[in-house]
Enzyme design. Sequence first.
Site, short mmCIF file in Angstrom:
data_model
loop_
_atom_site.label_atom_id
_atom_site.label_comp_id
_atom_site.label_asym_id
_atom_site.label_seq_id
_atom_site.Cartn_x
_atom_site.Cartn_y
_atom_site.Cartn_z
N TYR A 129 -15.79 17.27 -15.27
CA TYR A 129 -16.24 15.89 -15.25
C TYR A 129 -17.28 15.73 -14.13
O TYR A 129 -17.05 16.15 -12.99
CB TYR A 129 -15.07 14.95 -15.03
CG TYR A 129 -15.44 13.49 -14.92
CD1 TYR A 129 -16.19 12.86 -15.91
CD2 TYR A 129 -15.05 12.74 -13.82
CE1 TYR A 129 -16.55 11.52 -15.81
CE2 TYR A 129 -15.38 11.40 -13.72
CZ TYR A 129 -16.14 10.79 -14.71
OH TYR A 129 -16.49 9.47 -14.60
N LYS A 173 -6.98 6.81 -19.75
CA LYS A 173 -7.23 7.31 -21.10
C LYS A 173 -5.96 7.25 -21.95
O LYS A 173 -5.54 6.19 -22.36
CB LYS A 173 -7.78 8.74 -21.03
CG LYS A 173 -8.90 8.95 -20.00
CD LYS A 173 -10.11 8.08 -20.23
CE LYS A 173 -11.28 8.47 -19.33
NZ LYS A 173 -11.03 8.43 -17.89
N ASP A 175 -6.23 19.24 -14.02
CA ASP A 175 -6.43 17.90 -14.56
C ASP A 175 -6.10 17.96 -16.05
O ASP A 175 -6.85 18.54 -16.84
CB ASP A 175 -7.87 17.45 -14.35
CG ASP A 175 -8.11 16.01 -14.79
OD1 ASP A 175 -7.41 15.54 -15.71
OD2 ASP A 175 -9.01 15.36 -14.22
N ARG A 201 0.82 -1.20 0.00
CA ARG A 201 0.00 0.00 0.00
C ARG A 201 0.86 1.26 0.00
O ARG A 201 0.41 2.33 -0.39
CB ARG A 201 -0.94 -0.01 1.22
CG ARG A 201 -1.87 1.18 1.32
CD ARG A 201 -3.19 0.83 2.01
NE ARG A 201 -3.04 -0.03 3.15
CZ ARG A 201 -2.81 0.39 4.40
NH1 ARG A 201 -2.69 1.67 4.66
NH2 ARG A 201 -2.71 -0.49 5.39
#
Length: 434
Positions: free
Chosen positions: A204, A302, A277, A151
Amino acid sequence: MALAYKNWCVCSFSEHSHLGRQPRAQTMLRGPGCSLPIKSARYNKHRHTSILPHVERTLHAVAPQVEEALAAAAASTNGNGEKHHESHYEPPTLQPSTLTVHGGEKSGRLRQGLLDSLTTPIVQTSTYTFKNTAELIAYQEGRHRSFEYGRYGNPTVRVVEEKIMALEGAEDCLLSSSGMCSATTMLLALVPQGGHIVTTTDCYRRTRQFIQTILPKMGITCTVIDPSDLAGLQRALEQHEVSLFFSESPTNPYLRCVDIPAIAKLCRKTGTVVCVDSTFATPVNSRALALGADLVIHSATKYLAGHNDVLAGAICGSSELVEQVRLMHNILGGVIDPHAAYLLLRGMKTLGLRVEHQNRVAMEIAKRLEAHPKIMRVHYPGLESHPDHDIAVKQMVGFGGVISFEVSSSSYISSRSATSTCYIGSRCIVENRS
């Protein structure tokens, strides 16, 4: 079944066949440093105990002979443990069952092989080891570079992070399980309770949903402005103690472009963090950090990955800010697994080629769509008709593979206009808007 003699014992167990045959009874002689098969017989629950006398006789007969052989082997070395004759065989110091698990796993050759491998290997592990307590202490104090727990980091994942750092010119980078994970973790880490955010109207929808419905539960408020409204940003900075300015550039779905240098100049005066972003731009087309942003986020799902087979997110920027996000990330646990990181790393090797081609194809499609009689409007920053075309030309070397366009209502069944977002080389999403 088990019989004992001195330091030796005989163990019998049923061994099942994968060929559908009758199970066999496997009997092993186990003693110091070795295990020897001494009996195999067809298993029959009615006759199983009949081999006990044979096993007992074998135990008493074989064990002394094996002990003599071991004593002879020990006698073949001098007091310093050196052999009197040269041999290429090194007797194992561990049981075979131990060697099958650990043999070769921690050898120097393996470690060096990982370093010398041409492609980055998939380090599929959840935990890591240290040679001794001193090394562990050195790691905790930052004097030994390694990993502690999956982690908190992974070698394969770190290679991807360093590749994105190089592309963006960042001091540090943190990879996560998705773009939304990167965005939400960043917001939770950098905006304090009662803080204020400035964001843009075109955004978004899941990011906007988090900002407008989840963050208010922590007393966090927001001001929403048009992507080009610098005066609105100035007023928000004067009226509120703004912790963060956050916007996509280009935005989703209308591909609005914010003036990053102008925004950074305004926010720097009040100590407001600027996070962009840059998913639709990619570091190939625009480098937000070089333009003045403090942080840049990517939905690596993407363009970066590029093959529709990975979910991943990344945030990069200054070491200080990324470290704050990493501390929150370590708590929330939105880690990417090593195999997904490897797929992302593989996909990024062709990023430059793909984006260059997508820029060219998207520009041609956008021009043709704009000239089509049934298309009302095309949203693509490479077109002069786009409201932020001048900003895009200054900040981007290419305009990406995403095009949004609106078709006239008379062209389709719906009485409403339809806005279609087209991702070149990937997929097309159509949504109706009133």
